[in-house]
Design an enzyme around this catalytic site. Structure first.
Site, PDB file in Angstrom:
ATOM      1  N   LEU A   1      77.003  73.569  28.073  1.00 51.93           N
ATOM      2  CA  LEU A   1      76.167  74.358  28.976  1.00 51.93           C
ATOM      3  C   LEU A   1      75.838  73.622  30.269  1.00 51.93           C
ATOM      4  CD1 LEU A   1      73.705  76.086  26.478  1.00 51.93           C
ATOM      5  CD2 LEU A   1      75.865  76.935  27.417  1.00 51.93           C
ATOM      6  N   LYS A   2      76.244  72.359  30.371  1.00 51.37           N
ATOM      7  CA  LYS A   2      76.087  71.631  31.634  1.00 51.37           C
ATOM      8  C   LYS A   2      77.266  71.871  32.569  1.00 51.37           C
ATOM      9  CE  LYS A   2      73.210  67.997  29.604  1.00 51.37           C
ATOM     10  NZ  LYS A   2      73.060  66.539  29.334  1.00 51.37           N
TER      11      LYS A   2
ATOM     12  N   GLY B   1      57.191  68.818  18.220  1.00 51.40           N
ATOM     13  CA  GLY B   1      56.535  69.103  16.953  1.00 51.40           C
ATOM     14  C   GLY B   1      57.527  69.475  15.880  1.00 51.40           C
ATOM     15  N   HIS B   2      57.089  69.353  14.643  1.00 48.69           N
ATOM     16  CA  HIS B   2      57.877  69.776  13.491  1.00 48.69           C
ATOM     17  C   HIS B   2      57.016  70.678  12.612  1.00 48.69           C
ATOM     18  CE1 HIS B   2      61.713  67.765  13.885  1.00 48.69           C
ATOM     19  NE2 HIS B   2      61.117  66.624  14.185  1.00 48.69           N
ATOM     20  N   ASP B   3      57.632  71.235  11.582  1.00 44.94           N
ATOM     21  CA  ASP B   3      56.954  72.157  10.680  1.00 44.94           C
ATOM     22  C   ASP B   3      55.611  71.611  10.199  1.00 44.94           C
ATOM     23  OD1 ASP B   3      57.588  74.711   8.829  1.00 44.94           O
ATOM     24  OD2 ASP B   3      56.611  73.185   7.605  1.00 44.94           O
TER      25      ASP B   3
ATOM     26  N   ASP C   1      58.541  77.000  10.206  1.00 42.51           N
ATOM     27  CA  ASP C   1      59.873  77.262  10.751  1.00 42.51           C
ATOM     28  C   ASP C   1      60.388  78.628  10.320  1.00 42.51           C
ATOM     29  OD1 ASP C   1      59.784  74.738  11.812  1.00 42.51           O
ATOM     30  OD2 ASP C   1      61.433  73.914  10.634  1.00 42.51           O
TER      31      ASP C   1
ATOM     32  N   LEU D   1      80.661  75.283  23.645  1.00 41.78           N
ATOM     33  CA  LEU D   1      80.558  75.361  25.102  1.00 41.78           C
ATOM     34  C   LEU D   1      79.583  74.309  25.603  1.00 41.78           C
ATOM     35  CD1 LEU D   1      80.258  79.171  26.011  1.00 41.78           C
ATOM     36  CD2 LEU D   1      82.268  77.701  26.231  1.00 41.78           C
TER      37      LEU D   1
ATOM     38  N   ARG E   1      74.417  70.219  11.016  1.00 48.16           N
ATOM     39  CA  ARG E   1      75.777  69.904  10.580  1.00 48.16           C
ATOM     40  C   ARG E   1      75.868  68.515   9.956  1.00 48.16           C
ATOM     41  NH1 ARG E   1      80.087  72.912  12.156  1.00 48.16           N
ATOM     42  NH2 ARG E   1      79.777  74.571  13.707  1.00 48.16           N
TER      43      ARG E   1
ATOM     44  N   ASN F   1      53.589  69.577  11.609  1.00 47.89           N
ATOM     45  CA  ASN F   1      52.593  69.628  12.686  1.00 47.89           C
ATOM     46  C   ASN F   1      52.077  71.040  12.908  1.00 47.89           C
ATOM     47  OD1 ASN F   1      55.003  67.585  14.209  1.00 47.89           O
ATOM     48  ND2 ASN F   1      53.119  66.771  13.326  1.00 47.89           N
TER      49      ASN F   1
END
Length: 372
Positions: free
Chosen positions: A73-74, A137-139, A168, A71, A46, A141
């Site tokens: 979630l906690k 990690g990212h793409d 990804d 929402l 976003r 990696n």
């Protein structure tokens, strides 16, 4: 309108790219997708520029047709709410690190005890098991560890950073879709859902296809610019007089002979199939010498009339506005909101059915704008 996935209800806890791209496909094809987002930690997509119509273009695209529900979630009451509603859903997709959903009380074991027909897909970088499961990690990696970067690019400059996210999307998103829809079909026989563990690194490694087959079965090492299809042969890009590029992939005999005729290069027929690196370089240099004598537009005109597997390298703007894109419907106008006459151009769903159709109801909603 007949959506191929009409009647499927999806609860989506994912963020960024892999999960949202997968659920966008499901939503385009008729599934109802409820996207759960944190009210305090926004999905980073976003915030990713540029912006149009007051929000990030990537968010507007990846989250079209989905209901955005905010929402925390906690908050235990929200966990209770999800459990109360889970029997209404066919599919859950989540993208947290291993163990997070279990700590929240929203793991597969807990939710499937309530809804045994539930199909639950987890997308992570390295999967739910093994020493790497908790690593960040990212793409870049994932592609590096998959072996792909090791045999792609130029021998002198090494692997290039790609302009798209291969692991990804081709790894995570598309393999998740295959797994989910296979589980939907299996559920028709068994009446039961199941858990799906998608590792982006596992899946992108499978894209090595022919290279891995050669490496494994014939013990043929794969190196940059050493194979016919990774730069050693003439199957490559060539710079034109005006600094643009032409892709030449005239591998089959009929295409190769046609290419040799157009370029006036009999050496192609003599040495193009040679395995000697010296001969391969001679062929590539001969092609490059000819291609750099004309600008791209002239080469386009020449090869437009010949079916020889030679095409221009287009920039993205050119590609999206090309005759091919127009004829095949690459771009669609999506309403800003349901029923709105104001639209935003986005990439269309590329899957074409004989009876079913993709649907484009609205771009990604503002946080919490949706309804259950």
């Amino acid at each position: 309108m007949n959506g191929a996935l009409d009647g499927l209800n999806v609860l989506d806890f994912s963020t960024l790219l892999p999960g949202p791209f997968a659920t966008m496909y499901l939503a385009d094809l008729g599934a109802k997708v409820i996207h759960i987002e944190s009210p305090t930690r926004p999905d980073l997509i976003r915030l990713f520029p540029p912006y149009a119509h007051g929000q990030a273009t990537s968010h507007s695209y990846l989250n079209r047709n989905k209901q955005s529900i905010a929402l925390d979630l906690k908050d235990p009451s929200n966990i209770t709410l999800i459990k109360q509603k889970i029997s209404d859903f066919d599919i859950v997709i989540e993208q947290f690190r291993p163990g997070v959903m279990q700590r929240l009380g929203l793991d597969y074991a807990t939710l499937s005890a309530i809804n045994p027909r539930l199909i639950y897909c987890s997308i992570t970088g390295y999967g739910q098991t093994g020493d790497y499961k908790d690593r960040a990690g990212h793409d870049l990696n994932f592609v590096a560890l998959s072996g792909i970067a090791g045999h792609c690019g130029r021998a002198e400059s090494g692997p290039p950073p790609m302009g798209i996210q291969i692991a990804d999307v081709a790894g995570g998103s598309l393999h998740a879709l295959v797994g989910i829809l296979a589980a939907v079909v299996e559920r028709q026989r068994s009446g039961l859902g199941q858990y799906i563990d998608i590792s982006m690194t596992d899946c992108v490694a499978r894209l090595n296809t022919m290279a891995a087959a050669a490496n494994l079965a014939a013990q043929t090492p794969q190196h940059r610019e050493q194979q016919q299809l990774n730069g050693a042969g003439f199957y490559d890009y060539y710079v034109t007089q005006d600094g643009r590029y032409l892709s030449i992939a005239s591998l089959e005999p009929q295409f190769l002979s046609g290419l040799a005729e157009v370029l006036g290069l009999p050496v192609l027929l003599e040495k193009a199939d040679s395995t000697a690196m010296e001969d391969r370089q001679t062929v590539k240099q001969a092609i490059q010498t000819v291609i750099q004598q004309k600008p791209l537009a002239e080469w386009q005109a020449i090869f437009q009339a010949r079916d020889l597997c030679v095409e221009p390298v287009l920039n993205l703007d050119e590609a999206l506005n090309s005759p091919l894109a127009q004829q095949r419907g690459w771009v669609v106008e999506v309403p800003i909101a349901a029923g709105s006459h104001e639209t935003e151009p986005q990439l269309a769903c590329p899957i074409k059915f004989s009876r079913s159709q993709a649907d484009y109801q609205f771009i990604g909603q503002r946080l919490g704008q949706g309804e259950w």
